[in-house]
Scaffold this motif. Structure first.
Motif, PDB file in Angstrom:
ATOM      1  N   GLU A   1       0.980  -0.974   0.020  1.00  0.00           N
ATOM      2  CA  GLU A   1      -0.190   0.011   0.030  1.00  0.00           C
ATOM      3  C   GLU A   1       0.864   1.178   0.040  1.00  0.00           C
ATOM      4  N   PHE A   2       0.879   2.008  -1.161  1.00  0.00           N
ATOM      5  CA  PHE A   2       2.071   3.082  -1.222  1.00  0.00           C
ATOM      6  C   PHE A   2       1.129   4.477  -0.672  1.00  0.00           C
ATOM      7  N   ASN A   3       0.140   4.654  -1.140  1.00  0.00           N
ATOM      8  CA  ASN A   3      -0.456   6.024  -0.559  1.00  0.00           C
ATOM      9  C   ASN A   3       0.730   7.125  -0.577  1.00  0.00           C
ATOM     10  N   ASP A   4       1.387   7.352  -1.626  1.00  0.00           N
ATOM     11  CA  ASP A   4       2.408   8.328  -1.916  1.00  0.00           C
ATOM     12  C   ASP A   4       2.319   9.234  -3.008  1.00  0.00           C
ATOM     13  N   PRO A   5       1.206  10.223  -2.983  1.00  0.00           N
ATOM     14  CA  PRO A   5       0.805  11.078  -4.088  1.00  0.00           C
ATOM     15  C   PRO A   5       1.943  11.815  -4.606  1.00  0.00           C
ATOM     16  N   LYS A   6       2.097  12.101  -5.737  1.00  0.00           N
ATOM     17  CA  LYS A   6       3.148  12.777  -6.576  1.00  0.00           C
ATOM     18  C   LYS A   6       2.397  13.899  -7.390  1.00  0.00           C
ATOM     19  N   SER A   7       2.976  14.904  -7.603  1.00  0.00           N
ATOM     20  CA  SER A   7       2.268  16.234  -8.292  1.00  0.00           C
ATOM     21  C   SER A   7       3.355  16.488  -9.266  1.00  0.00           C
ATOM     22  N   PHE A   8       2.489  16.705 -10.439  1.00  0.00           N
ATOM     23  CA  PHE A   8       3.052  16.936 -11.878  1.00  0.00           C
ATOM     24  C   PHE A   8       2.722  18.304 -12.311  1.00  0.00           C
ATOM     25  N   LYS A   9       3.544  19.104 -12.848  1.00  0.00           N
ATOM     26  CA  LYS A   9       3.100  20.394 -13.385  1.00  0.00           C
ATOM     27  C   LYS A   9       2.358  20.421 -14.595  1.00  0.00           C
ATOM     28  N   ILE A  10       1.342  21.204 -14.758  1.00  0.00           N
ATOM     29  CA  ILE A  10       0.743  21.478 -16.102  1.00  0.00           C
ATOM     30  C   ILE A  10       0.391  22.773 -16.404  1.00  0.00           C
ATOM     31  N   ASP A  11      -0.035  23.111 -17.332  1.00  0.00           N
ATOM     32  CA  ASP A  11      -0.390  24.628 -18.009  1.00  0.00           C
ATOM     33  C   ASP A  11      -1.530  24.703 -18.140  1.00  0.00           C
ATOM     34  N   ARG A  12      -2.397  25.502 -17.535  1.00  0.00           N
ATOM     35  CA  ARG A  12      -3.782  25.536 -17.679  1.00  0.00           C
ATOM     36  C   ARG A  12      -4.066  26.888 -19.075  1.00  0.00           C
ATOM     37  N   GLY A  13      -2.785  27.695 -19.102  1.00  0.00           N
ATOM     38  CA  GLY A  13      -3.058  28.562 -20.285  1.00  0.00           C
ATOM     39  C   GLY A  13      -2.778  27.907 -21.455  1.00  0.00           C
ATOM     40  N   LYS A  14      -2.469  26.527 -21.754  1.00  0.00           N
ATOM     41  CA  LYS A  14      -2.358  25.849 -22.921  1.00  0.00           C
ATOM     42  C   LYS A  14      -3.360  24.532 -22.651  1.00  0.00           C
ATOM     43  N   VAL A  15      -4.411  24.782 -22.388  1.00  0.00           N
ATOM     44  CA  VAL A  15      -5.375  23.767 -22.037  1.00  0.00           C
ATOM     45  C   VAL A  15      -5.488  22.793 -23.584  1.00  0.00           C
ATOM     46  N   LYS A  16      -5.665  23.325 -24.806  1.00  0.00           N
ATOM     47  CA  LYS A  16      -5.830  22.746 -25.859  1.00  0.00           C
ATOM     48  C   LYS A  16      -4.744  21.880 -26.177  1.00  0.00           C
ATOM     49  N   SER A  17      -3.475  22.423 -25.960  1.00  0.00           N
ATOM     50  CA  SER A  17      -2.103  21.544 -26.149  1.00  0.00           C
ATOM     51  C   SER A  17      -2.261  20.336 -25.265  1.00  0.00           C
ATOM     52  N   PHE A  18      -2.559  20.538 -23.831  1.00  0.00           N
ATOM     53  CA  PHE A  18      -2.555  19.696 -23.073  1.00  0.00           C
ATOM     54  C   PHE A  18      -3.547  18.588 -23.494  1.00  0.00           C
ATOM     55  N   MET A  19      -4.797  18.937 -23.708  1.00  0.00           N
ATOM     56  CA  MET A  19      -5.516  17.899 -24.109  1.00  0.00           C
ATOM     57  C   MET A  19      -5.255  17.058 -25.133  1.00  0.00           C
ATOM     58  N   ARG A  20      -4.542  17.671 -26.049  1.00  0.00           N
ATOM     59  CA  ARG A  20      -4.061  16.862 -27.384  1.00  0.00           C
ATOM     60  C   ARG A  20      -3.279  15.683 -26.967  1.00  0.00           C
ATOM     61  N   THR A  21      -2.197  16.267 -25.932  1.00  0.00           N
ATOM     62  CA  THR A  21      -1.358  15.118 -25.593  1.00  0.00           C
ATOM     63  C   THR A  21      -2.025  14.139 -24.625  1.00  0.00           C
ATOM     64  N   CYS A  22      -2.824  14.326 -23.688  1.00  0.00           N
ATOM     65  CA  CYS A  22      -3.693  13.577 -23.115  1.00  0.00           C
ATOM     66  C   CYS A  22      -4.385  12.403 -23.772  1.00  0.00           C
ATOM     67  N   LYS A  23      -4.969  12.879 -24.956  1.00  0.00           N
ATOM     68  CA  LYS A  23      -5.695  12.043 -26.057  1.00  0.00           C
ATOM     69  C   LYS A  23      -4.630  11.002 -26.583  1.00  0.00           C
ATOM     70  N   ARG A  24      -3.624  11.499 -26.978  1.00  0.00           N
ATOM     71  CA  ARG A  24      -2.784  10.668 -27.746  1.00  0.00           C
ATOM     72  C   ARG A  24      -1.825   9.700 -27.075  1.00  0.00           C
ATOM     73  N   HIS A  25      -1.396  10.145 -25.686  1.00  0.00           N
ATOM     74  CA  HIS A  25      -0.307   9.575 -25.054  1.00  0.00           C
ATOM     75  C   HIS A  25      -1.089   9.363 -23.636  1.00  0.00           C
ATOM     76  N   PRO A  26      -1.044   8.276 -23.079  1.00  0.00           N
ATOM     77  CA  PRO A  26      -1.591   8.007 -21.710  1.00  0.00           C
ATOM     78  C   PRO A  26      -0.371   8.363 -20.484  1.00  0.00           C
ATOM     79  N   LEU A  27      -0.890   8.111 -19.419  1.00  0.00           N
ATOM     80  CA  LEU A  27       0.074   8.302 -18.268  1.00  0.00           C
ATOM     81  C   LEU A  27       0.518   6.794 -18.081  1.00  0.00           C
TER      82      LEU A  27
END
Length: 579
Positions: free
Chosen positions: A323-349
């Motif tokens: 049981e890890f329960n060890d959250p990690k935070s990644f940086k995102i840029d809400r000013g580039k929502v469209k670019s981020f969403m394109r990346t999310c749709k093409r490439h998974p975590l």
């Protein structure tokens, strides 16, 4: 009015697209705005127009009463000339249909309340120099006036065309249950009521925090006022239990509380990823479960798939189901929502389970899995269970993962949920309440629970203090309640100055007065409540005058003067509210 509302929606879309620098969306929205302007011009001129070709904004119903080729025959309400800045009468009114008395009253109630609400908002925003908001609500108000005229004439109107209310805490619409059966013990009933109060307190805290997170300060203040009222109810319940009072009269109401799809504890530019646990991690060759030292590595595909952000959890040794329960935070840029969403749709975590082979040796992978992030467009949280793969082969290992954002990237939803809301009506003193010993300079003293009895008033007044005979629940005035509060505090100070304990009756009366004052102050912001409150003040002025006359005729001058003072305060409050 329906066309005006949809035009305003698409104009807001144009402004939003310009901020996002989405040129194609700006052009598309401008074409739709031009279509709606042509439709409004045709509607005002009574010319035919194909309304079916107009796009409908998301969340809006189709335009009722609009045919593909409407006739230019003017509606009965169109005889009244309207200025160009005011939308025409709502086309959804059902002409020629008379309504029964119940529907007639309901239509008038809804329309009058919304007109009062929008008028108040327009005035408030004008004083705050927010002219665009003031103009919007003024247009709403003027658009409802023709509907109100139709409703007053007994015609049926389409209430679905009425803009929604801006109030959060809607008034109660349904009484769900009455008092518990007499067979329920007082202790169990007190416990149940206190649990309900605690749940309401937590709900108010959560809703207030969510409103502040999305900068809805007005709604947050409403929840904080409701929170204070719930805390006061809980304190009164505990005090009544400690002093041996019977449980209060109460009921439950159905109230709608908004639930926002957000996580206030996360920063706007962060995406939190957490593997909660794994089960049945496959053991490497020649390993036992006690030797396994496993950990997890994340590859977050932003800003690009070629250069992902990479973070690892802590390692856990000696188990195949850590049981890890060890959250990690990644940086995102809400000013580039469209670019981020394109990346999310093409490439998974990408998620990789590894184990340590030694102190100075790199970790070896055991299995991998991935999560599609496209759901973050309309969700603030993804919570899934994934099957771990060994190449293309499924394993018996499963992994529970949670991904959270502060709020969805594109579509922000507000869901209205029904809650059973506890309302305490009145505390009643129990027959088994212990009698408090009277001070030496007083005759035998009865509780303050029924101060209207002449004998009790004389006994209580023997201490040199005035005991008001007015019932709190029969005092619909903030100013009169403040006077009762001053008298109550004066009586408490009289006991304290003599070193005597303050009677529980005075404390309970104090709490009841404060609770009722806060209830009135909180709800006066609602136009419909304010209207009934002012009417109650007008009726109370007459009552106060009659009560004062009766006491004066019976020779109780001090009590009569008290009611005369109350009458003056209520009259002043009534006149100020009318202004």
């Amino acid at each position: 009015e329906g066309l005006q509302q949809r035009l305003a929606k698409y104009q807001e879309g144009v402004q939003q697209a310009q901020k996002e620098e989405a040129s194609s969306k700006v052009r598309r929205m401008n074409r739709i705005v031009s279509q709606y302007k042509e439709a409004i011009t045709a509607a005002r001129a009574g010319k035919p127009f194909d309304y079916d070709e107009l796009p409908v904004p998301p969340g809006y119903p189709p335009l009722p009463g609009k045919a593909s080729a409407p006739t230019p025959t003017p509606a009965p309400a169109a005889k009244v000339a309207t200025p160009s800045s005011v939308p025409p009468p709502v086309q959804g009114a059902s002409r020629g249909q008379r309504v029964d008395e119940a529907t007639y009253e309901e239509q008038l109630r809804v329309l009058n309340s919304r007109i009062d609400e929008f008028r108040g908002l327009a005035i408030r925003y004008k004083k705050e120099n927010k002219l665009e908001e003031a103009k919007k609500y003024l247009i709403y108000m003027k658009g409802l006036e023709p509907m109100l005229e139709l409703a007053k004439s007994g015609m049926r109107v389409d209430l679905t065309q009425v803009p929604p209310s801006t109030q959060v805490n809607l008034p109660a619409v349904k009484r769900m249950t009455d008092l518990k059966k007499a067979s329920d013990s007082d202790a169990d009933l007190f416990t149940e009521l206190e649990e309900s109060c605690n749940k309401q307190i937590e709900l108010c805290k959560t809703s207030a925090a969510q409103c502040k997170a999305i900068m809805e300060i007005g709604k947050a203040n409403q929840f904080e006022n409701l929170l204070e009222q719930c805390k006061r109810d809980l304190m009164n319940l505990k005090s009544a239990r400690d002093h041996g009072y019977a449980p209060p009269a109460y009921h439950y109401e159905a109230r709608q509380i908004p639930t926002f799809n957000i996580n206030p504890d996360i920063e706007p530019d962060q995406c939190e990823v957490s593997v909660i646990r794994c089960i049945n991690i496959p053991l490497p060759k020649d390993y036992e479960s006690k030797d396994l030292d496993s950990y997890i590595t994340f590859e977050f595909p932003f800003p690009s798939h070629e250069e992902p952000q990479t973070l690892s959890t802590k390692s856990i040794k000696g188990t195949t189901s850590p049981e890890f329960n060890d959250p990690k935070s990644f940086k995102i840029d809400r000013g580039k929502v469209k670019s981020f969403m394109r990346t999310c749709k093409r490439h998974p975590l990408k998620i990789i389970i590894l184990y340590k082979k030694g102190l100075l040796r790199r970790g070896e992978p055991i299995g991998t899995c991935s999560v599609n992030l496209s759901a973050l467009s309309n969700k603030a949280e993804i919570h899934e269970s994934l099957v771990v793969m060994d190449g293309r082969k499924q394993t018996s290992c499963k992994l529970e993962i949670q991904i959270r954002l502060k709020e969805p990237l594109e579509i922000k939803e507000v869901v209205m949920q029904d809650h059973s809301w506890l309302v305490l009506d009145e505390f009643v003193q129990s027959s088994k309440t212990p009698v408090i010993a009277a001070p030496k300079n007083l005759k035998q003293r009865q509780p303050v629970a029924a101060p209207q009895q002449p004998q009790q008033q004389q006994q209580q007044q023997g201490s040199g203090t005035f005991i008001s005979p007015a019932r709190i629940e029969d005092t619909p005035s903030i100013e009169a309640l403040k006077l009762e509060l001053q008298i109550n505090l004066s009586n408490q100070n009289a006991f304290k100055s003599k070193g005597k304990p303050v009677p529980a009756e005075l404390t309970s009366r104090h709490d009841a007065i404060v609770t009722r004052i806060r209830h009135y102050q909180t709800n006066l912001a609602i136009p419909t409540f304010k209207k009934s409150y002012v009417a109650g003040l007008h009726a109370q002025i007459v009552k106060e005058n009659e009560i004062a006359s009766n006491y004066m005729q019976n020779g109780k001058v001090q009590t009569a003067e008290h009611y005369i003072k109350r009458k003056k305060l209520i009259t002043t409050e009534y006149q100020n509210l009318l202004k």
